[in-house]
Design a protein around this motif. Sequence first.
Motif, short mmCIF file in Angstrom:
data_model
loop_
_atom_site.label_atom_id
_atom_site.label_comp_id
_atom_site.label_asym_id
_atom_site.label_seq_id
_atom_site.Cartn_x
_atom_site.Cartn_y
_atom_site.Cartn_z
N GLN A 159 0.85 -1.18 0.00
CA GLN A 159 0.00 0.00 0.00
C GLN A 159 0.89 1.24 0.00
O GLN A 159 1.99 1.24 0.57
CB GLN A 159 -0.89 0.03 1.25
CG GLN A 159 -1.76 -1.22 1.40
CD GLN A 159 -2.43 -1.26 2.76
OE1 GLN A 159 -3.63 -1.08 2.88
NE2 GLN A 159 -1.66 -1.51 3.81
N VAL A 160 0.41 2.33 -0.61
CA VAL A 160 1.19 3.56 -0.72
C VAL A 160 0.29 4.75 -0.41
O VAL A 160 -0.84 4.83 -0.92
CB VAL A 160 1.79 3.74 -2.12
CG1 VAL A 160 2.67 4.99 -2.17
CG2 VAL A 160 2.59 2.51 -2.54
N VAL A 161 0.79 5.66 0.42
CA VAL A 161 0.09 6.92 0.67
C VAL A 161 1.09 8.06 0.53
O VAL A 161 2.29 7.89 0.75
CB VAL A 161 -0.56 6.96 2.08
CG1 VAL A 161 -1.56 5.84 2.25
CG2 VAL A 161 0.49 6.93 3.18
N PHE A 162 0.59 9.21 0.14
CA PHE A 162 1.41 10.42 0.03
C PHE A 162 0.92 11.44 1.06
O PHE A 162 -0.29 11.59 1.26
CB PHE A 162 1.30 11.03 -1.36
CG PHE A 162 2.11 10.33 -2.42
CD1 PHE A 162 3.25 10.93 -2.94
CD2 PHE A 162 1.72 9.08 -2.90
CE1 PHE A 162 4.00 10.29 -3.93
CE2 PHE A 162 2.46 8.43 -3.89
CZ PHE A 162 3.61 9.04 -4.41
N GLY A 163 1.84 12.13 1.70
CA GLY A 163 1.49 13.16 2.66
C GLY A 163 2.06 14.50 2.27
O GLY A 163 3.00 14.59 1.46
N GLY A 164 1.51 15.56 2.84
CA GLY A 164 2.01 16.91 2.55
C GLY A 164 1.22 17.96 3.29
O GLY A 164 0.23 17.67 3.97
N GLY A 165 1.65 19.19 3.14
CA GLY A 165 0.94 20.30 3.75
C GLY A 165 -0.23 20.75 2.90
O GLY A 165 -0.44 20.26 1.78
N THR A 166 -1.00 21.70 3.43
CA THR A 166 -2.16 22.21 2.70
C THR A 166 -1.76 22.75 1.33
O THR A 166 -2.46 22.55 0.34
CB THR A 166 -2.84 23.32 3.53
OG1 THR A 166 -3.22 22.80 4.81
CG2 THR A 166 -4.08 23.84 2.82
N ALA A 167 -0.61 23.42 1.28
CA ALA A 167 -0.15 24.03 0.03
C ALA A 167 0.26 23.00 -1.02
O ALA A 167 0.43 23.33 -2.19
CB ALA A 167 1.03 24.97 0.31
N ASP A 168 0.42 21.75 -0.61
CA ASP A 168 0.85 20.70 -1.55
C ASP A 168 -0.31 20.01 -2.26
O ASP A 168 -0.09 19.19 -3.16
CB ASP A 168 1.67 19.63 -0.80
CG ASP A 168 2.93 20.18 -0.17
OD1 ASP A 168 3.51 21.12 -0.76
OD2 ASP A 168 3.32 19.69 0.90
N ALA A 169 -1.52 20.32 -1.86
CA ALA A 169 -2.69 19.59 -2.38
C ALA A 169 -2.78 19.63 -3.90
O ALA A 169 -3.00 18.60 -4.55
CB ALA A 169 -3.97 20.15 -1.75
N VAL A 170 -2.61 20.80 -4.49
CA VAL A 170 -2.73 20.93 -5.95
C VAL A 170 -1.60 20.18 -6.65
O VAL A 170 -1.83 19.46 -7.64
CB VAL A 170 -2.71 22.42 -6.37
CG1 VAL A 170 -2.68 22.54 -7.89
CG2 VAL A 170 -3.94 23.14 -5.81
N ALA A 171 -0.38 20.33 -6.13
CA ALA A 171 0.77 19.68 -6.75
C ALA A 171 0.68 18.16 -6.69
O ALA A 171 1.25 17.46 -7.53
CB ALA A 171 2.06 20.15 -6.08
N LEU A 172 -0.07 17.65 -5.71
CA LEU A 172 -0.21 16.20 -5.55
C LEU A 172 -1.40 15.63 -6.33
O LEU A 172 -1.70 14.44 -6.21
CB LEU A 172 -0.35 15.84 -4.06
CG LEU A 172 0.94 15.98 -3.23
CD1 LEU A 172 0.64 15.80 -1.75
CD2 LEU A 172 1.99 14.95 -3.68
N ALA A 173 -2.05 16.46 -7.11
CA ALA A 173 -3.20 15.99 -7.90
C ALA A 173 -2.85 14.81 -8.81
O ALA A 173 -3.65 13.86 -8.93
CB ALA A 173 -3.77 17.15 -8.73
N PRO A 174 -1.67 14.79 -9.45
CA PRO A 174 -1.33 13.62 -10.28
C PRO A 174 -1.24 12.32 -9.49
O PRO A 174 -1.46 11.24 -10.04
CB PRO A 174 0.04 14.00 -10.87
CG PRO A 174 0.07 15.49 -10.83
CD PRO A 174 -0.67 15.86 -9.58
N VAL A 175 -0.93 12.45 -8.21
CA VAL A 175 -0.83 11.26 -7.34
C VAL A 175 -2.23 10.68 -7.13
O VAL A 175 -2.44 9.46 -7.24
CB VAL A 175 -0.19 11.63 -5.99
CG1 VAL A 175 -0.21 10.45 -5.04
CG2 VAL A 175 1.24 12.13 -6.21
N SER A 176 -3.18 11.53 -6.85
CA SER A 176 -4.57 11.07 -6.70
C SER A 176 -5.09 10.47 -7.99
O SER A 176 -5.77 9.45 -7.99
CB SER A 176 -5.47 12.25 -6.28
OG SER A 176 -5.07 12.78 -5.02
N ALA A 177 -4.71 11.11 -9.11
CA ALA A 177 -5.16 10.62 -10.42
C ALA A 177 -4.61 9.23 -10.72
O ALA A 177 -5.23 8.45 -11.45
CB ALA A 177 -4.74 11.60 -11.51
N ALA A 178 -3.44 8.92 -10.11
CA ALA A 178 -2.83 7.61 -10.32
C ALA A 178 -3.40 6.56 -9.38
O ALA A 178 -2.98 5.40 -9.42
CB ALA A 178 -1.32 7.71 -10.13
#
Length: 335
Positions: free
Chosen positions: A217-236
């Motif tokens: 299993q894999v999860v990504f973490g980050g701050g509030t400001a990282d939400a947009v930049a992590l969109a490709p991760v959610s898409a994957a």
Amino acid sequence: MKCRKRILIIRLKSIGDVIQTLPAVRMVRENFPDAHISFLVCRSNASLIQGFQDVDEIIEIDRSRMKRGIFAFIAELFRIIHRMINGRFSLVIDLQGYGETALLSRITGAKERWGMVYSRGRKWAYTKWANRNKHVHAIEKNIQLLTACGLKPGTIENHFVLPASSREAAKKVFISRGLDLDKPLLYIQAFTSTPSKNWPLEKYLAVAEDWRACGGQVVFGGGTADAVALAPVSAAGFEVFTGLPILVSAGLMYWSTLVLGGDTGMLHIANAMGKRAVMLIKNCHPGRADLYQHKEWVIDPSGCGSLSEIAVEKVIDTCRNGFPMSYVPGISLAV
């Protein structure tokens, strides 16, 4: 009856630097077992001190309030000055060494004031000091200051105790997303506070895909400001957690099998919790903030090259080497 010694330790920011005061705080406690130890820290990082077992009191300074206008600035300034004067501290240890922390140290009126000196002009604030040694790890800098000021060094302990409430909160977050805590879980902290410290997101995704292909299993973490930049991760198709309280994010790492990321405070928290971690960091100077006492868990490009030069295969191999019995090519990680 002898009065109990009152000690103030100062380190306002940032997450990694605050966490890396843990061994120094432990050393102070070992030398003054009966003292009352207070810790002055920015409000944004104050929750971290809950994991410092040797601290009796947390004192917060609200730097964000000081940016809301002149009246808010003056109000917060007078509040903290009043708190410093009325703390009746007998010893102040400034592990920050900035102009503002030097001034706060002096304002306390403590008989003994020790500080890390970045510039000659700040020595006036302290009764004892040590010049900043940029060639050693941050933890060692702090220990050197205390040793120079007369404390006896013992066994260095870098141990962060995550509150049970934060562990449980993180557990509920994981379960709400359908994750199984009994199966191997990779936590990736892809972004740092400085773009030049970031490994390309597409490379983190390649590592994540490899882990998932083996049943992990894999999860990504980050701050509030990282939400947009992590969109490709959610898409994957990977779970993404952003904007959570610091201690809940620490709880996510607590329940993870391996933590992967760059030179960021969250990796230092993971290390201090005793978690297996892999840090990607540039090797440009001997005093870099790598994983203390675990240089074998650090991956860097050759010389002072860009982090993008680090090959995906090298990171995958390092992650696999952390779990030789379960994480091997072609064999499922699933239990």
